[in-house]
Enzyme design. Sequence first.
Site, PDB file in Angstrom:
ATOM      1  N   SER A 205     -52.504 -40.811  35.159  1.00 59.81           N
ATOM      2  CA  SER A 205     -51.727 -40.520  33.953  1.00 59.81           C
ATOM      3  C   SER A 205     -52.605 -40.551  32.711  1.00 59.81           C
ATOM      4  CB  SER A 205     -50.638 -41.591  33.835  1.00 59.81           C
ATOM      5  OG  SER A 205     -50.001 -41.516  32.590  1.00 59.81           O
TER       6      SER A 205
ATOM      7  N   TYR B 202     -47.478 -50.356  33.097  1.00 60.13           N
ATOM      8  CA  TYR B 202     -47.753 -49.097  33.798  1.00 60.13           C
ATOM      9  C   TYR B 202     -49.137 -48.584  33.403  1.00 60.13           C
ATOM     10  CZ  TYR B 202     -47.361 -44.073  34.876  1.00 60.13           C
ATOM     11  OH  TYR B 202     -47.568 -42.804  35.345  1.00 60.13           O
TER      12      TYR B 202
END
Length: 243
Positions: free
Chosen positions: A126, A139
Amino acid sequence: MNIANKTVLITGANRGIGRGLVDEALRRGAKRVYAGTRSGLQIADKRVTPLILDVTSASQIQRAVEEVDNLDVLINNAGVAIYDDLSNLDVIEQHLAVNFLGLLKVTNAFLPLLRRSKGAIINNLSLAGLAALPIIPAYSLSKAAAFNLTQSLRALLAGKGVTVHAVVLGPIDTDMNRGFDVPKATVESAAVGIFDGLEKGEDEIFPDPASQSLAEGWRNGALKALERQFAAFVPNSAANLVA
Ligand SMILES: NC(=O)c1ccc[n+]([C@@H]2O[C@H](COP(=O)([O-])OP(=O)(O)OC[C@H]3O[C@@H](n4cnc5c(N)ncnc54)[C@H](OP(=O)(O)O)[C@@H]3O)[C@@H](O)[C@H]2O)c1
């Protein structure tokens, strides 16, 4: 690598980007798609073999390995994202268990097959792993750890003919970011971008408009140069240390 006639295993294959990758792999003529899910997945196409695979379960990983004869491409896609503020260690551990350790455990388990086929590992990571997105810091740190691990695996496995790719995803329209109000790319376009990046042999694959804006700067940047400089410290024999 072109995935026509290849065998692919995708974790988290029942929905979101994972499901899109199953469909795109079939469209591109994959010979077999192992669809790893926690709950089972029924797809009419005979080339799909469902696997029960919670990436945090050592016994399920072991059973999955026993069901797979050969493998060209492993796609570590399964992931969780929970809004947090770093105050709850359980939330941090949960992210690390799935997004980091789960990815590593599955990779280690399938590495002998990938070494035999001189295959590829694709880790779905990501933008939040390159710069922390502070509304999901747990995250973000799990993806940063997985990105760093991807760089090491790339260097350690280069001598064994296994390529290791990081997919640097921007916002994609899935359940994961349902409440996050930003422009999002479709799952289908992300899946196309991921397999296109694999075909081009890109270390980092930037499959959507938000991530693509970073691609050139990343490839010509100081951090990529530093990665190459550090990778050169790996003696050829170090690849033997990885199972
Ligand atoms: N969507 C985005 O904007 C975006 C952006 C950057 C990166 N990514 C990354 O892309 C990947 C896929 O995300 P997505 O958007 O498709 O998410 P999603 O729609 O929420 O799907 C997540 C998938 O991961 C599976 N999963 C979660 N925990 C698991 C576990 N312990 N073992 C096995 N499978 C597990 C889920 O299975 P269940 O159905 O059983 O829960 C589901 O199939 C993730 O790694 C994510 O971090 C997504």
